[in-house]
Design an enzyme around this catalytic site. Structure first.
Site, short mmCIF file in Angstrom:
data_model
loop_
_atom_site.label_atom_id
_atom_site.label_comp_id
_atom_site.label_asym_id
_atom_site.label_seq_id
_atom_site.Cartn_x
_atom_site.Cartn_y
_atom_site.Cartn_z
N PHE A 12 27.05 4.73 18.92
CA PHE A 12 26.40 3.54 19.73
C PHE A 12 24.73 3.73 19.56
O PHE A 12 24.07 2.87 18.89
CB PHE A 12 26.76 3.40 21.17
CG PHE A 12 25.75 2.79 22.08
CD1 PHE A 12 25.32 1.67 21.82
CD2 PHE A 12 25.63 3.16 23.26
CE1 PHE A 12 24.49 0.82 22.75
CE2 PHE A 12 24.76 2.79 24.34
CZ PHE A 12 24.22 1.65 23.91
N ASP A 32 27.58 12.37 10.88
CA ASP A 32 28.62 12.14 11.75
C ASP A 32 29.96 12.66 11.64
O ASP A 32 30.23 12.73 10.37
CB ASP A 32 28.73 10.61 12.08
CG ASP A 32 29.08 10.36 13.55
OD1 ASP A 32 30.16 10.83 13.94
OD2 ASP A 32 28.38 9.61 14.42
N ASP A 55 29.54 17.71 10.35
CA ASP A 55 29.95 18.21 11.80
C ASP A 55 28.67 18.90 12.13
O ASP A 55 28.11 19.94 11.18
CB ASP A 55 31.20 19.10 11.86
CG ASP A 55 31.46 19.36 13.29
OD1 ASP A 55 30.70 19.69 14.00
OD2 ASP A 55 32.59 18.96 13.73
N SER A 120 20.26 12.46 32.07
CA SER A 120 19.90 12.50 33.54
C SER A 120 20.71 13.25 34.30
O SER A 120 20.63 13.48 35.44
CB SER A 120 19.87 10.93 34.03
OG SER A 120 21.19 10.43 33.54
N TYR A 143 29.45 18.98 31.11
CA TYR A 143 28.65 18.03 30.32
C TYR A 143 27.08 18.50 30.54
O TYR A 143 26.36 18.52 30.04
CB TYR A 143 28.97 16.82 30.34
CG TYR A 143 28.01 15.76 29.77
CD1 TYR A 143 28.08 15.59 28.50
CD2 TYR A 143 27.17 14.89 30.64
CE1 TYR A 143 27.21 14.69 27.76
CE2 TYR A 143 26.45 13.93 30.08
CZ TYR A 143 26.54 13.70 28.57
OH TYR A 143 25.49 12.90 27.74
#
Ligand code: UD1
Length: 312
Positions: A12, A32, A55, A120, A143
């Site tokens: 995206f 990608d 990759d 964030s 993550y």
């Protein structure tokens, strides 16, 4: 004209960066592995970019991808808090080992600058709002830890090898082309597509959690500014990429009702593990260092996103 390498170009954010760079007359190469990205996102631009299915864990492919490149926009990642809770090793491989590969290849190719999609989530659930870059990070999920570790690698490569790096801490980026189809998809892509289909969205918790939801055009602008800002202001630095305003999920649901013509109520369920309660950015460092100003506000962004999914 400069040559940009976008990792995660079929995602995206990666594909949105590619479109804007082409519109500005720049040259675009992208890699990608199509694990979470989709070729479909590149449909109308595939003949104008140098796309390589590769990759970021393949160092040789990254060396080849970085040859002759001016700027790297490193977006490739497995971008999900809950997925990382289920598979911390997979998250670490893609989000940390992958980043180190990209950095090594960029260093060896003498790339001018690497801009990194930081998160964030590094701030964690500390009560202080808004979050500013000088605060001590306190990541919760694997993550968030991986994204923060990669930030440190970015800074380290500037300090040790003088490779100019800039970290952009993204705050919940949303907009057209965000994939709504996975259980790990961002909440707005899920809510909008479900509500347009007349399906009831699920809110995890009481819906009073809040986010500094940031429309994609703002994140794209921040990346391009980060490539061109003077090195003495930005190299080796971290910048929040956000709007400086937060909204709750309950408020968001109410805003989406008229836009999607959905008249039902959300279904409330248990809170999601690894989640944080509130997120809001102080964007003054980005304003001063990058010359960044959010161009599209939340309401306008929601409207544009709903229109895009409706027309799809
Ligand atoms: C986090 C990170 C963000 C990162 C993103 C990657 C924070 C503040 N942000 O976003 O930097 O890029 O992960 O995925 O940590 N929710 C529902 N119903 C749903 C889906 C989600 O209620 O169907 C809730 C979640 O429980 C959460 C909120 O919506 O409270 C936002 O979730 P999500 O869109 O997944 O993003 P974050 O986890 O905030």
């Amino acid at each position: 004209m400069a040559l940009y390498l976008i990792t995660g170009i079929a995602g995206f954010i990666g594909s949105s960066l590619a479109r804007e760079l082409l519109a500005r007359g720049e040259q675009v190469r992208g890699v990608d592995n199509l694990s979470t990205g989709h070729r479909e996102n590149l449909k109308e631009i595939l003949d104008r970019i140098d796309f390589r299915e590769a990759d970021i864990l393949d160092l040789d492919a990254m060396h080849k991808a970085c040859a002759g490149v001016d700027f790297v926009l490193h977006q490739a990642a497995i971008p999900s808090v809950p997925k990382s809770v289920l598979d911390p090793l997979g998250s670490n491989r893609a989000n940390v080992d992958g980043t180190v590969n990209v950095l090594v290849a960029a260093r060896d190719a003498k790339v001018k600058r690497v801009v990194y999609a930081a998160s964030s989530s590094a701030y964690g659930d500390t009560p202080t709002l808004p979050k500013h870059e000088a605060m001590k990070p306190d990541p919760i999920s694997p993550y968030a830890v991986a994204k923060l570790a990669s930030e440190h690698y970015m800074v380290s490569f500037y300090r040790c090898y003088q490779l100019e790096t800039v970290c952009l801490r993204y705050f919940n980026i949303f907009g057209p082309r965000q994939d709504p189809s996975s259980p790990y998809s961002g909440v707005l892509a899920k809510f909008i597509t479900m509500m347009l289909r007349g399906e009831q969205p699920a809110i995890y918790g009481d819906g009073e959690q809040s986010r500094d939801f940031t429309y994609i055009d703002n994140a794209v602008a921040a990346n391009l500014l980060a490539c061109k800002a003077p090195a003495d202001k930005v190299a080796g630095q971290v910048f929040n990429t956000a709007t400086g305003r937060r909204v709750t999920l309950n408020q968001t649901f109410k805003l989406l009702q008229p836009l999607t013509s959905y008249h039902g109520q959300p279904k409330y369920g248990p809170e999601r593990g690894g989640d944080i309660k509130h997120s809001l950015a102080d964007i003054s460092k980005a304003e001063a260092g990058l010359g960044y100003k959010p161009k599209v506000d939340f309401e306008e962004g929601l409207q544009r996103t709903v229109e895009w999914y409706r027309a799809k």
